[in-house]
Design a protein around this motif. Structure first.
Motif, PDB file in Angstrom:
ATOM      1  N   ASN A 105       0.782   5.240   0.615  1.00 36.08           N
ATOM      2  CA  ASN A 105       0.048   6.414   1.070  1.00 36.08           C
ATOM      3  C   ASN A 105       0.167   7.527   0.040  1.00 36.08           C
ATOM      4  O   ASN A 105      -0.803   8.198  -0.288  1.00 36.08           O
ATOM      5  CB  ASN A 105       0.586   6.886   2.419  1.00 36.08           C
ATOM      6  N   GLU A 106       1.363   7.716  -0.489  1.00 29.76           N
ATOM      7  CA  GLU A 106       1.616   8.766  -1.470  1.00 29.76           C
ATOM      8  C   GLU A 106       0.729   8.623  -2.701  1.00 29.76           C
ATOM      9  O   GLU A 106       0.193   9.605  -3.218  1.00 29.76           O
ATOM     10  CB  GLU A 106       3.082   8.742  -1.882  1.00 29.76           C
ATOM     11  N   TRP A 135       0.844  -1.187   0.000  1.00 32.23           N
ATOM     12  CA  TRP A 135       0.000   0.000   0.000  1.00 32.23           C
ATOM     13  C   TRP A 135       0.880   1.238   0.000  1.00 32.23           C
ATOM     14  O   TRP A 135       1.831   1.344   0.758  1.00 32.23           O
ATOM     15  CB  TRP A 135      -0.894   0.024   1.239  1.00 32.23           C
ATOM     16  N   GLY A 144      -1.960   6.643  -2.782  1.00 37.02           N
ATOM     17  CA  GLY A 144      -3.337   6.420  -2.359  1.00 37.02           C
ATOM     18  C   GLY A 144      -3.912   5.090  -2.768  1.00 37.02           C
ATOM     19  O   GLY A 144      -5.099   4.964  -3.054  1.00 37.02           O
TER      20      GLY A 144
END
Length: 95
Positions: A81-82, A79, A84
């Motif tokens: 975060n940057e 995954w 998404g």
């Protein structure tokens, strides 16, 4: 050795009975540096088993060229975060 001009194949999931061949290709990928960085056939076997047991972590694929294994690829999933969302990277590729 397969002549690349005649290489026709299909990428598919690696099977457990192909682990030894994939481990051999992985060792060839690393060559002389394998021992220096700690890559062993046992480690490759453990990775292949983990990916089969936990496919969300990634997948091991082989290039099947008319019944001959002509390469392999390890895909790793995580995954971001940057970005998404889920990301898949090519961890190893050998042809």
């Amino acid at each position: 050795m397969i002549n690349p001009r005649f290489l026709v194949g299909t990428w598919r999931l690696a099977r457990a009975d192909e682990d030894e061949a994939v481990a051999g290709m992985s060792m060839a990928l690393y060559g002389d540096a394998a021992a220096e960085i700690g890559i062993t056939p046992g480690q490759v076997h453990a990775t292949l088993e983990r990916l089969r047991d936990e496919p969300l972590r990634g997948r091991a694929l082989v290039l099947d060229s008319r019944g001959t294994l002509a390469g392999f690829c390890l895909l790793a999933s995580f995954w971001s975060n940057e970005l998404g969302g889920e990301v898949c990277v090519v961890d190893e590729l050998y042809l």
